[in-house]
Design a protein around this motif. Structure first.
Motif, PDB file in Angstrom:
ATOM      1  N   ARG A 263       4.169   6.056  -4.786  1.00 55.76           N
ATOM      2  CA  ARG A 263       4.021   6.089  -6.238  1.00 55.76           C
ATOM      3  C   ARG A 263       5.168   5.367  -6.948  1.00 55.76           C
ATOM      4  O   ARG A 263       5.641   5.790  -8.003  1.00 55.76           O
TER       5      ARG A 263
ATOM      6  N   PHE B  99       0.828  -1.205   0.000  1.00 54.84           N
ATOM      7  CA  PHE B  99       0.000   0.000   0.000  1.00 54.84           C
ATOM      8  C   PHE B  99       0.865   1.259   0.000  1.00 54.84           C
ATOM      9  O   PHE B  99       0.693   2.155  -0.831  1.00 54.84           O
TER      10      PHE B  99
ATOM     11  N   VAL C 257       3.000   1.780  -3.269  1.00 48.06           N
ATOM     12  CA  VAL C 257       2.266   2.079  -4.503  1.00 48.06           C
ATOM     13  C   VAL C 257       1.376   3.315  -4.369  1.00 48.06           C
ATOM     14  O   VAL C 257       1.365   4.179  -5.247  1.00 48.06           O
ATOM     15  N   ALA C 258       0.625   3.431  -3.259  1.00 48.43           N
ATOM     16  CA  ALA C 258      -0.338   4.530  -3.131  1.00 48.43           C
ATOM     17  C   ALA C 258       0.344   5.822  -2.700  1.00 48.43           C
ATOM     18  O   ALA C 258       0.054   6.891  -3.232  1.00 48.43           O
ATOM     19  N   ILE C 259       1.245   5.738  -1.728  1.00 50.54           N
ATOM     20  CA  ILE C 259       1.875   6.954  -1.193  1.00 50.54           C
ATOM     21  C   ILE C 259       3.188   7.242  -1.925  1.00 50.54           C
ATOM     22  O   ILE C 259       3.430   8.353  -2.374  1.00 50.54           O
TER      23      ILE C 259
END
Lengths: 171, 191
Positions: free
Chosen positions: B168, B161, B164-166
């Motif tokens: 990038r 998480f 990938v999400a924070i």
């Protein structure tokens, strides 16, 4: 040129699509919005919403991105790019899978992938609900929908309709 | 995803589609009726209505498709089309599945593009998008529940998480690393 880039990118992504489209949505946004500037973050989210309102596999979202980038040809290239490499792999593996029916590797792969899919699906939810800076209204709609899914037996279509109403009221 | 009804497990007789036309129409109907999720409509058409597959067959096929990359039902179309009618079957099933939803989604996109600029449409569509993110959240919670007691699983979930999400970080970097760690943990019984 754009068409080739689009096809190559989605073909690469195809082999990373474990557990469905959600795993690759954050990377799609990174590439399509940040790296290439083909659409804005808001438009990316809107196209995702449009894809939610259609029947069929949610990979059709890719065809909408393709459409935005390069019209009908783009929509077909993106969709086929995302599906064909995985389909080819499925074709090959389907015969092997039977042969390894009792192999412990089947369980190992299943257990190894589970946390990755969970983490990436959370990442997809975060990416979609946070197109710019965090906005409590979008998170509220997302959490309400999640609660509705987990706590009730209401069809996802009604929950999306609820999201539409909340959007009209709050945004 | 709607739970698959268990009463069908008693049905053991199945007759695969005889012709490519039958295969095409079956998958066309799966695509057309799959509002809000493809799995329930695939189950309805193939197991209950047309009796192409038994319940066990269906679950086994979906189980395989879920560990492979790619759209689960798209992969199932390839697998079943191949099993019943070879390469032509795989192509026909795949085209049948996507034909109507593809046209539908393009038509919706055209409608949306025409009305873009209206603040109300924009608010409604943004609401639906956020709601879709909520559906993902619920899926992640459901899938995460059985493994949340294992520290290695929680670490991998959080790692993926955040990266990938924070952070990038490209998925092409994260995925291979996470698979290696995941397989190691699964083999040493940490997962």
């Amino acid at each position: 040129m754009t068409l080739i880039e689009l096809g190559l990118y989605f073909a690469l992504l195809s082999l990373l699509t474990f557990g469905g489209l959600s795993s690759v949505i954050p990377d799609m946004q990174r590439y399509v919005v940040d790296v290439k500037g083909w659409t804005t973050a808001a438009d990316f989210m809107h196209l995702f919403a449009v894809a939610q309102a259609a029947p069929g596999p949610n990979v059709l979202f890719a065809s909408l991105i393709g459409y935005r980038v390069a019209g009908i040809a783009g929509s077909l290239v993106a969709l086929l790019g995302l599906c064909v490499p995985a389909a080819a792999l499925t074709w090959v593996v389907s015969s092997l899978w039977e042969r390894f029916r009792d192999s412990p590797w089947r369980g190992v792969i299943r257990r190894a992938l589970a946390p990755l899919v969970v983490g990436l699906t959370f990442a997809a939810a975060y990416t979609i609900a946070t197109p710019h800076t965090p906005d409590w209204r979008l998170w509220l709609i997302a959490l309400a929908t999640a609660a509705g899914t987990l706590r009730t037996r209401v069809s996802p279509l009604w929950l999306l309709a609820g999201g539409a109403v909340l959007g009209a009221l709050l945004l | 995803m709607t739970a698959v009804s268990q009463t069908d497990s008693t049905r053991r007789v199945s007759t695969p589609p005889h012709t490519l036309g039958e295969l095409f129409l079956g998958f066309l109907s799966i695509g057309a009726r799959s509002f809000g999720g493809v799995l329930p409509s695939a189950h309805y058409v193939m197991v209950e209505q047309r009796r192409w597959l038994t319940q066990e067959d269906f679950m086994e096929t979906i189980g395989l498709c879920q560990v492979l990359p790619g759209p689960n039902i798209g992969n199932a179309a390839i697998l079943l089309g191949k099993r019943w009618h070879g390469l032509r079957g795989a192509i026909v099933a795949f085209l049948g599945l996507f034909a109507l939803p593809y046209l539908w989604v393009l038509a919706l996109a055209l409608l949306y593009t025409r009305s873009a600029g209206s603040p109300l449409v924009s608010a409604v569509v943004t609401g639906v998008g956020a709601s879709g993110a909520g559906l993902f959240t619920a899926t992640a919670v459901k899938l995460g529940r059985p493994i949340v007691r294992k520290p290695a699983a929680v670490a991998l979930i959080a790692g993926c998480f955040v990266a990938v999400a924070i952070g990038r970080v490209p998925l092409l970097v994260v995925m291979p690393l996470a698979v290696i760690v995941g397989v190691y943990c699964a083999r040493t019984r940490m997962l």
